[in-house]
Scaffold this motif. Structure first.
Motif, PDB file in Angstrom:
ATOM      1  N   ARG A 279      -3.545  -8.736  -0.720  1.00 12.78           N
ATOM      2  CA  ARG A 279      -3.951  -9.637   0.241  1.00 12.78           C
ATOM      3  C   ARG A 279      -5.185 -10.513   0.059  1.00 12.78           C
ATOM      4  O   ARG A 279      -5.733 -11.482   0.687  1.00 12.78           O
ATOM      5  N   VAL A 280      -6.069 -10.025  -0.737  1.00 20.71           N
ATOM      6  CA  VAL A 280      -7.359 -10.915  -1.032  1.00 20.71           C
ATOM      7  C   VAL A 280      -7.138 -12.023  -1.756  1.00 20.71           C
ATOM      8  O   VAL A 280      -8.006 -12.917  -1.796  1.00 20.71           O
TER       9      VAL A 280
ATOM     10  N   PRO B 209      -5.931 -15.092  -1.301  1.00 21.11           N
ATOM     11  CA  PRO B 209      -6.101 -16.343  -0.947  1.00 21.11           C
ATOM     12  C   PRO B 209      -7.717 -16.567  -0.538  1.00 21.11           C
ATOM     13  O   PRO B 209      -8.071 -17.745  -0.177  1.00 21.11           O
ATOM     14  N   PHE B 210      -8.309 -15.229  -0.599  1.00 21.98           N
ATOM     15  CA  PHE B 210      -9.828 -15.525  -0.350  1.00 21.98           C
ATOM     16  C   PHE B 210     -10.732 -15.264  -1.564  1.00 21.98           C
ATOM     17  O   PHE B 210     -11.746 -16.135  -1.775  1.00 21.98           O
ATOM     18  N   ILE B 211     -10.298 -14.561  -2.674  1.00 26.02           N
ATOM     19  CA  ILE B 211     -11.106 -14.463  -3.749  1.00 26.02           C
ATOM     20  C   ILE B 211     -10.638 -15.600  -4.578  1.00 26.02           C
ATOM     21  O   ILE B 211     -11.625 -15.926  -5.617  1.00 26.02           O
ATOM     22  N   CYS B 212      -9.789 -16.397  -4.784  1.00 21.43           N
ATOM     23  CA  CYS B 212      -9.574 -17.625  -5.611  1.00 21.43           C
ATOM     24  C   CYS B 212     -10.898 -18.442  -5.310  1.00 21.43           C
ATOM     25  O   CYS B 212     -11.245 -18.613  -4.277  1.00 21.43           O
ATOM     26  N   GLN B 213     -11.091 -19.482  -6.347  1.00 18.87           N
ATOM     27  CA  GLN B 213     -11.980 -20.340  -6.188  1.00 18.87           C
ATOM     28  C   GLN B 213     -11.551 -21.541  -5.557  1.00 18.87           C
ATOM     29  O   GLN B 213     -12.385 -22.314  -4.901  1.00 18.87           O
TER      30      GLN B 213
ATOM     31  N   VAL C 140      -2.746 -14.170   8.274  1.00 18.36           N
ATOM     32  CA  VAL C 140      -3.983 -15.088   8.607  1.00 18.36           C
ATOM     33  C   VAL C 140      -3.733 -16.549   8.554  1.00 18.36           C
ATOM     34  O   VAL C 140      -2.894 -17.034   8.070  1.00 18.36           O
TER      35      VAL C 140
ATOM     36  N   ILE D 268      -5.189 -19.887   7.981  1.00 27.24           N
ATOM     37  CA  ILE D 268      -6.291 -20.588   7.275  1.00 27.24           C
ATOM     38  C   ILE D 268      -6.540 -21.909   7.473  1.00 27.24           C
ATOM     39  O   ILE D 268      -5.591 -22.803   7.545  1.00 27.24           O
TER      40      ILE D 268
ATOM     41  N   GLY E 128     -15.404 -17.528   0.482  1.00 26.30           N
ATOM     42  CA  GLY E 128     -13.933 -17.578  -0.046  1.00 26.30           C
ATOM     43  C   GLY E 128     -13.831 -18.789  -0.780  1.00 26.30           C
ATOM     44  O   GLY E 128     -14.930 -19.299  -1.468  1.00 26.30           O
ATOM     45  N   PRO E 129     -12.538 -19.724  -0.988  1.00 23.59           N
ATOM     46  CA  PRO E 129     -12.328 -20.670  -1.701  1.00 23.59           C
ATOM     47  C   PRO E 129     -13.424 -21.794  -1.492  1.00 23.59           C
ATOM     48  O   PRO E 129     -13.969 -21.889  -0.410  1.00 23.59           O
TER      49      PRO E 129
END
Lengths: 191, 454
Positions: free
Chosen positions: A121-122, A124-128, A159, A161, A180-181
């Motif tokens: 799940r993480v 799309p949030f953890i990528c740059q 989610v 986005i 996030g990104p």
């Protein structure tokens, strides 16, 4: 008496069971759906590009040269493999994440992503940097049409986005790229 | 002077800063207007939101039971907390059960209300607020001054100095981009090592047992998708009936709060990640008391957007700290007296009843009318300042008799015409501090009417 009982008893003393649910609202979209989507996306700090099938892959690679690209869309070649990440924490090394998107909203450039499409799940949030591939026919006018298409009970997590992460907590100055990104790019597909 | 008036005076003593605060908040109001005006059916959305919330509040027991049932079926554990102390105990118990000593938190005004951070720190848990504004005030040991923009009262220079001390950023640096980048790196490490994550709940959906969390920074998601334990603290009034109702609220919330069309992330939680644990804590803490009042229950419709604060001329010119309550501003002045009538008795009077708050409220709470209603309750139950009591009594006496009224009017006009300007301003006390008194008329309206219209 448990707290649950205490609370429910207190509520029961207060309610009248008279107030009805209102009838459904219909969204109004006065302008061209795609135009409004592009305006909304720009306002949210995102960018879009439109290209022919053959060029999607090269456009993305040229925007992020030499980056660690994790692609979950078969149309785009990644440089790292999804199944090499057993722990969600390991995804911190992903610089660019490419995802397919099957539903977006014109009035606010919200894009629906669920855990059915994600190894963790993480992601799309953890990528740059986040890149989505979106067919223009998947754009609906307002949130009313969007929720009509979503079945929340079919996923564990979903989610909307709408752009790159951002904050204005420091003297109301907008900074793109909070936790996030740092960027949000949409490849619009119209064929 | 009342509590609010005293603190507001302090705030206003720095005129330049007060003006900056006023302009900053008003700018957010104008952004809200720009976004709202682009939605042709905006007023219908407000009607729908108000009606949906009224319906939920009027059937709250059914919806709470339905919500708990469906959440449990999704593998989420549901707890009920009658008050703040119980909520805090439950959070501590969950953390202890999972051996957690480091917790990341995204924004939750409910947990501010319960003073959760203080409690957990006493229990030896390291609590890290991850919303940038909240992290800043956590470091400064301050409460939030606004429910959506917690650090709005701070200048970037002050934040720069704070970051230099806490994060080792360059001395004197105040560029928001640079400072945010430093916070990003710092908090990323916290997300990756957190043992549990706590969020608030913007909306709980009774029909699906799921809940929604709205953020711009992505800090909520970065916490919960990495940690093995997710605790969601939820006020019982945050329920809505069905998923489709989210359309109404997601269209209203961000536009009202900041003028964005929607928050960057609108995260819908149904089930815990495989192998992890999810908890929802349903909190009362005075909400059922508010629900019992046919007048004040309307304030439970609140979706915590902060639009009322951005528009309120008093909030803009006195700042969140002048209220001394967890939720400041107009809605705070309607919610807080329910918690402690005496402590917050000055808040409903910190208003001109201009009604701007009611104008912008996305769920149509008649805030300014509620403020007036609270004044009635407060004056009956809390001893008002002696000058106010006496002057109200005297005014009531004079107004109740036509002759008394005419004689008093004539005497006052005479007196004020004779009195030098600076003296009459002093007599007007707080009112005369920044105002000229109007020119005193030669005759009363009654006399003029007899001469000219009869």
């Amino acid at each position: 008496m448990t707290s649950k009982e205490k609370i429910l008893n207190a509520v029961r003393e207060a309610v009248g069971k008279i107030q009805p649910l209102p009838s459904a609202i219909e969204g109004v979209m006065p302008e061209d759906r795609l135009d409004r989507y592009k305006t909304s996306l720009t306002k949210a700090g995102g960018t879009w590009f439109q290209a022919h099938g053959a060029d999607w892959d090269s456009t993305i690679h040229s925007r992020f040269p030499g980056a660690a690209i994790l692609s979950l869309d078969s149309r785009i070649k990644g440089t790292i493999e999804a199944n090499s990440f057993t722990e969600p924490h390991a995804l911190q090394s992903v610089e660019v994440c490419v995802l397919p998107c099957r539903l977006a909203v014109s009035e606010n450039a919200a894009h629906w992503v669920t855990d059915a499409a994600l190894p963790h799940r993480v992601l799309p949030f953890i990528c740059q940097h986040l890149v989505l591939l979106l067919d223009v026919n998947s754009i609906v006018p307002t949130m009313h049409e969007a929720y009509a298409q979503i079945d929340l009970s079919s996923c564990g997590f979903g989610v909307f986005i709408a752009g790159p992460s951002k904050t204005a907590d420091i003297e109301q100055s907008l900074v793109i790229g909070a936790h996030g990104p740092r960027s949000f790019t949409v490849c619009l597909i119209a064929e | 002077m009342t509590v609010h008036a005293e603190k507001a005076k302090q705030f206003l003593s720095d005129r330049e800063r007060a003006r900056w605060h006023d302009e900053t908040l008003w700018l957010v109001r104008t952004k809200r207007d720009a976004a709202a005006f682009l939605v042709p059916e905006w007023e219908q959305l407000r009607d729908a939101a108000s009606q949906i919330k009224r319906h939920v509040l009027d059937h709250l027991d059914d919806y709470l039971i339905q919500f708990e049932q469906n959440a449990r079926a999704n593998g989420v554990e549901v707890l009920w907390a009658a008050d703040a102390a119980e909520h805090n105990n439950q959070v501590a118990a969950i953390l202890k059960k999972h051996g957690v000593s480091r917790l990341v938190k995204s924004k939750s005004i409910l947990t501010e209300e319960c003073r959760l951070n203080e409690y957990l720190e006493h229990q030896g848990v390291e609590v890290i607020d991850t919303d940038l504004g909240e992290r800043i005030i956590q470091w400064l040991g301050q409460p939030p001054s606004h429910i959506v923009m917690p650090a709005i009262h701070l200048k970037k220079r002050e934040i720069g100095n704070l970051f230099h001390e806490k994060l080792g950023t360059k001395e004197g640096a105040e560029d928001p981009q640079y400072l945010t980048e430093a916070a990003r790196q710092h908090l990323r490490e916290k997300f990756l090592t957190a043992e549990a994550a706590l969020t608030g709940v913007n909306f709980g959906i009774a029909k699906t047992g799921g809940f929604v969390v709205c953020t711009n920074e992505g800090n909520g998601d970065m916490g919960v998708h990495l940690a093995p334990v997710h605790i969601a603290s939820m006020g019982i009034e945050k329920l809505i009936p069905r998923a489709q109702d989210l359309a109404v609220f997601t269209r209203l919330l961000a536009r009202s709060a900041t003028g964005q069309n929607i928050t960057t992330y609108t995260s819908h939680f149904q089930k815990p990640r495989p192998g992890t644990h999810m908890y929802i804590i349903l909190v009362d803490n005075g909400r059922t008391k508010q629900l019992k009042s046919p007048v004040f229950r309307e304030s439970l419709k609140c979706i915590r957007c902060g639009a009322c604060m951005n528009t309120c001329p008093i909030y803009r010119r006195s700042g969140g700290f002048s209220y001394g309550s967890t939720v400041p501003g107009p809605i705070g002045s309607v919610l807080s007296p329910n918690i402690d009538l005496t402590a917050y008795s000055s808040l409903p009077f910190a208003s001109t009843l201009c009604g701007s708050c009611s104008d912008v409220c996305p769920v149509r709470i008649n805030i300014h009318e509620q403020l007036y209603e609270w004044r009635q309750v407060i004056t009956k139950n809390v001893r008002q300042p002696v000058l106010k009591r006496m002057s109200m009594r005297m005014a009531g006496f004079i107004f109740s008799n036509a002759w008394m009224y005419r004689i008093a009017g004539w005497k006052i006009r005479l007196f004020l015409r004779w009195l030098p300007g600076s003296w009459s301003r002093k007599l007007a006390m707080a009112w005369g501090r920044a105002r000229e008194l109007p020119e005193v008329p030669r005759e009363s309206f009654h006399t003029w009417y007899r001469k000219n219209r009869k």
